[in-house]
Scaffold this motif. Structure first.
Motif, mmCIF file in Angstrom:
data_model
loop_
_atom_site.group_PDB
_atom_site.id
_atom_site.type_symbol
_atom_site.label_atom_id
_atom_site.label_comp_id
_atom_site.label_asym_id
_atom_site.label_seq_id
_atom_site.Cartn_x
_atom_site.Cartn_y
_atom_site.Cartn_z
ATOM 1 N N GLY A 256 0.820 -1.200 0.000
ATOM 2 C CA GLY A 256 0.000 0.000 0.000
ATOM 3 C C GLY A 256 0.857 1.254 0.000
ATOM 4 N N CYS A 257 0.379 2.286 -0.690
ATOM 5 C CA CYS A 257 1.094 3.553 -0.779
ATOM 6 C C CYS A 257 0.382 4.617 0.060
ATOM 7 C CB CYS A 257 1.180 4.030 -2.225
ATOM 8 S SG CYS A 257 1.995 2.858 -3.355
ATOM 9 N N THR A 258 1.163 5.511 0.650
ATOM 10 C CA THR A 258 0.595 6.561 1.493
ATOM 11 C C THR A 258 0.014 7.706 0.685
ATOM 12 O OG1 THR A 258 2.789 7.569 1.676
ATOM 13 C CG2 THR A 258 2.122 6.023 3.422
ATOM 14 N N GLY A 259 0.400 7.836 -0.551
ATOM 15 C CA GLY A 259 -0.112 8.889 -1.421
ATOM 16 C C GLY A 259 -0.130 8.435 -2.859
ATOM 17 N N LYS A 260 -0.535 9.314 -3.749
ATOM 18 C CA LYS A 260 -0.634 8.985 -5.162
ATOM 19 C C LYS A 260 0.756 8.911 -5.780
ATOM 20 C CE LYS A 260 -2.855 10.427 -9.467
ATOM 21 N NZ LYS A 260 -3.742 11.437 -10.116
ATOM 22 N N PRO A 261 1.126 7.774 -6.389
ATOM 23 C CA PRO A 261 2.433 7.668 -7.051
ATOM 24 C C PRO A 261 2.539 8.633 -8.226
ATOM 25 C CG PRO A 261 1.479 5.500 -6.662
ATOM 26 C CD PRO A 261 0.396 6.498 -6.396
ATOM 27 N N SER A 262 3.763 8.938 -8.624
ATOM 28 C CA SER A 262 3.983 9.879 -9.717
ATOM 29 C C SER A 262 3.617 9.293 -11.069
ATOM 30 C CB SER A 262 5.452 10.340 -9.725
ATOM 31 O OG SER A 262 6.321 9.222 -9.859
ATOM 32 N N GLY B 284 -13.139 -8.278 5.816
ATOM 33 C CA GLY B 284 -12.632 -8.012 4.481
ATOM 34 C C GLY B 284 -11.501 -7.006 4.535
ATOM 35 N N PHE B 285 -10.683 -6.989 3.488
ATOM 36 C CA PHE B 285 -9.585 -6.035 3.425
ATOM 37 C C PHE B 285 -10.086 -4.768 2.735
ATOM 38 C CE2 PHE B 285 -5.878 -4.100 1.435
ATOM 39 C CZ PHE B 285 -5.026 -4.018 2.530
ATOM 40 N N ALA B 286 -9.933 -3.622 3.397
ATOM 41 C CA ALA B 286 -10.537 -2.377 2.932
ATOM 42 C C ALA B 286 -9.701 -1.709 1.845
ATOM 43 C CB ALA B 286 -10.713 -1.424 4.108
ATOM 44 N N ILE B 287 -10.350 -1.385 0.736
ATOM 45 C CA ILE B 287 -9.732 -0.614 -0.338
ATOM 46 C C ILE B 287 -10.646 0.546 -0.700
ATOM 47 C CG2 ILE B 287 -8.494 -2.591 -1.286
ATOM 48 C CD1 ILE B 287 -10.630 -2.682 -3.526
ATOM 49 N N GLY B 288 -10.100 1.504 -1.446
ATOM 50 C CA GLY B 288 -10.904 2.639 -1.877
ATOM 51 C C GLY B 288 -10.710 3.833 -0.970
ATOM 52 N N THR B 289 -11.805 4.413 -0.508
ATOM 53 C CA THR B 289 -11.757 5.561 0.393
ATOM 54 C C THR B 289 -12.498 5.215 1.679
ATOM 55 O OG1 THR B 289 -13.768 6.476 -0.617
ATOM 56 C CG2 THR B 289 -11.655 7.197 -1.510
ATOM 57 N N GLY B 290 -12.216 5.969 2.725
ATOM 58 C CA GLY B 290 -12.875 5.717 4.004
ATOM 59 C C GLY B 290 -11.910 5.147 5.025
ATOM 60 N N VAL B 291 -12.428 4.793 6.178
ATOM 61 C CA VAL B 291 -11.620 4.327 7.299
ATOM 62 C C VAL B 291 -10.861 3.054 6.931
ATOM 63 C CG1 VAL B 291 -11.683 3.546 9.709
ATOM 64 C CG2 VAL B 291 -13.235 5.358 8.942
ATOM 65 N N ASN B 292 -9.553 3.055 7.172
ATOM 66 C CA ASN B 292 -8.652 1.905 6.964
ATOM 67 C C ASN B 292 -8.471 1.518 5.501
ATOM 68 O OD1 ASN B 292 -8.352 1.631 9.780
ATOM 69 N ND2 ASN B 292 -10.122 0.258 9.909
ATOM 70 N N ALA B 293 -9.106 2.214 4.577
ATOM 71 C CA ALA B 293 -9.042 1.817 3.168
ATOM 72 C C ALA B 293 -7.764 2.329 2.502
ATOM 73 C CB ALA B 293 -10.261 2.323 2.412
ATOM 74 N N ILE B 294 -7.248 1.538 1.552
ATOM 75 C CA ILE B 294 -6.054 1.906 0.782
ATOM 76 C C ILE B 294 -6.446 2.010 -0.688
ATOM 77 C CG2 ILE B 294 -3.692 1.273 0.170
ATOM 78 C CD1 ILE B 294 -3.536 -0.354 2.717
ATOM 79 N N ARG B 295 -5.952 3.066 -1.314
ATOM 80 C CA ARG B 295 -6.334 3.362 -2.701
ATOM 81 C C ARG B 295 -5.232 3.015 -3.703
ATOM 82 N NH1 ARG B 295 -8.602 9.315 -4.604
ATOM 83 N NH2 ARG B 295 -8.741 8.900 -6.863
ATOM 84 N N TYR B 296 -3.991 3.354 -3.361
ATOM 85 C CA TYR B 296 -2.869 3.173 -4.276
ATOM 86 C C TYR B 296 -1.943 2.055 -3.789
ATOM 87 C CZ TYR B 296 -4.426 7.830 -5.683
ATOM 88 O OH TYR B 296 -5.186 8.904 -6.095
ATOM 89 N N PHE B 297 -1.395 1.317 -4.757
ATOM 90 C CA PHE B 297 -0.554 0.166 -4.418
ATOM 91 C C PHE B 297 0.626 0.066 -5.377
ATOM 92 C CE2 PHE B 297 -4.749 -0.853 -2.872
ATOM 93 C CZ PHE B 297 -4.543 -1.552 -1.691
ATOM 94 N N ALA B 298 1.622 -0.686 -4.912
ATOM 95 C CA ALA B 298 2.704 -1.142 -5.787
ATOM 96 C C ALA B 298 2.666 -2.664 -5.770
ATOM 97 C CB ALA B 298 4.058 -0.634 -5.302
ATOM 98 N N LEU B 299 2.556 -3.268 -6.951
ATOM 99 C CA LEU B 299 2.615 -4.722 -7.060
ATOM 100 C C LEU B 299 4.059 -5.115 -7.310
ATOM 101 C CD1 LEU B 299 1.390 -7.571 -7.338
ATOM 102 C CD2 LEU B 299 1.057 -7.074 -9.774
ATOM 103 N N GLN B 300 4.626 -5.902 -6.398
ATOM 104 C CA GLN B 300 6.001 -6.375 -6.536
ATOM 105 C C GLN B 300 6.001 -7.856 -6.910
ATOM 106 O OE1 GLN B 300 8.467 -7.768 -3.182
ATOM 107 N NE2 GLN B 300 9.745 -5.953 -3.550
ATOM 108 N N ILE B 301 6.757 -8.204 -7.935
ATOM 109 C CA ILE B 301 6.938 -9.606 -8.304
ATOM 110 C C ILE B 301 8.414 -9.948 -8.169
ATOM 111 C CG2 ILE B 301 6.768 -11.354 -10.112
ATOM 112 C CD1 ILE B 301 4.386 -9.984 -11.253
ATOM 113 N N HIS B 302 8.676 -11.021 -7.445
ATOM 114 C CA HIS B 302 10.036 -11.543 -7.317
ATOM 115 C C HIS B 302 10.173 -12.690 -8.315
ATOM 116 C CE1 HIS B 302 12.945 -14.285 -4.835
ATOM 117 N NE2 HIS B 302 13.516 -13.796 -5.920
ATOM 118 N N TYR B 303 11.115 -12.561 -9.234
ATOM 119 C CA TYR B 303 11.384 -13.607 -10.215
ATOM 120 C C TYR B 303 12.585 -14.435 -9.757
ATOM 121 C CZ TYR B 303 8.285 -11.100 -13.408
ATOM 122 O OH TYR B 303 7.196 -10.494 -13.989
#
Length: 297
Positions: free
Chosen positions: A130-136, A172-191
């Protein structure tokens, strides 16, 4: 059929309802036993002995499955697939790549289950941070063996053998807006490209199942452990004498009681075994999880 516990010092016990690492190989003929070859072998994390249907774990899983089916039947179950753009997997043994993305954010949603989308056999694991703000930027791949502070909140993870991850019916895991919800993410794949292949094209990722029908509880991640373990040079074997403890002074700050729904471990290449215990008044009341036979590969 072998017993789950053989009492053989060279064998491993098969534990009920617990994921275990296995290494497998099989011949190329159904009639003759022969060398497995480079393509008929591998390793995986699997549950060899699922919990009985009438056990507490089995009953809870049945309730969770029923809840998701009810959402689907009433058109209240939505899906979104987050995948890498077609990327050439680096030919090095180990590499970590990331991409930023945004999940639906017009309101608060609950993720109720998710699963991996795997397009090559060199995906070691995937983690959504999860990201704390909007990525560039969004959709651009970047190297991420170490996550930035802006996108470092561990959320959803997938490993080979995990299958579909299903959350309890009451959370459930909260996404979107509101309490505890996360909007932006980074998907990491380890190869994990053990053969150093240079022509692999991958577009793996995750499929997320979410709903507007919010459940009574939000799911969170509690991270425990000491990041300052100092292993002496040239040590062939080392056991930390520093306990990784979340003491009563910490747990008393929780705003309410917590219910543990799953337990995961992270040891990279140096760990052999690990255990999470719950202690109350100096006595262990539950082993939340353990890995007795761990191999990073």
């Amino acid at each position: 059929m072998r017993p789950t516990k053989t009492c053989d010092s060279m064998d491993y016990e098969i534990v009920s309802a617990q994921q275990q690492h296995i290494i497998f190989a099989y011949g190329q003929s159904t009639t003759n036993i022969g060398y497995h070859g480079p393509n008929n072998r591998g390793n995986a994390v699997v549950t060899l002995y699922p919990a009985p249907a009438n056990s507490t774990v089995g009953i809870q899983k049945a309730k969770a499955l029923k809840a998701v089916k009810q959402l689907a039947a009433t058109s209240n179950l939505n899906t979104v697939s987050i995948q890498f753009p077609n990327v050439t997997v680096p030919s090095t043994l180990t590499s970590y790549l990331c991409v930023h993305f945004e999940l639906p954010s017009d309101q608060k949603y609950h993720v109720v289950q998710y699963e991996g989308i795997i397009t090559t056999n060199v995906v070691h694991h995937m983690i959504m941070y999860g990201c704390t703000g909007k990525p560039s930027s969004f959709g651009d791949l970047y190297e991420c063996s170490s996550m930035t502070a802006a996108c470092s909140q561990f959320t959803l993870a997938w490993v080979p053998g995990a299958g579909t991850i299903l959350f309890p019916a009451q959370a459930g895991f909260a996404i979107g807006t509101g309490v505890n919800a996360i909007r932006y993410f980074a998907l990491q794949i380890h190869y994990n490209n053990q053969d150093n292949l240079s022509n692999l094209i991958d577009s793996s990722g995750m499929k997320i199942y979410y709903t507007t029908v919010l459940r009574p509880n939000d799911i969170g991640i509690l991270t425990l452990g000491n990041e300052e373990i100092k292993i002496p040079a040239n040590s062939s074997n080392f056991t930390s004498t520093t306990w990784n403890i979340c003491p009563a002074s910490c747990t008393k700050q929780f705003p309410q009681n917590l219910t543990v729904i799953s337990n995961g471990f992270h040891m990279h290449t140096l760990g052999f075994n690990i255990t999470t215990k719950q202690i109350r008044n100096g006595q262990e009341i539950a082993t939340l999880g353990d890995r007795n036979y761990y191999n990073f590969l």
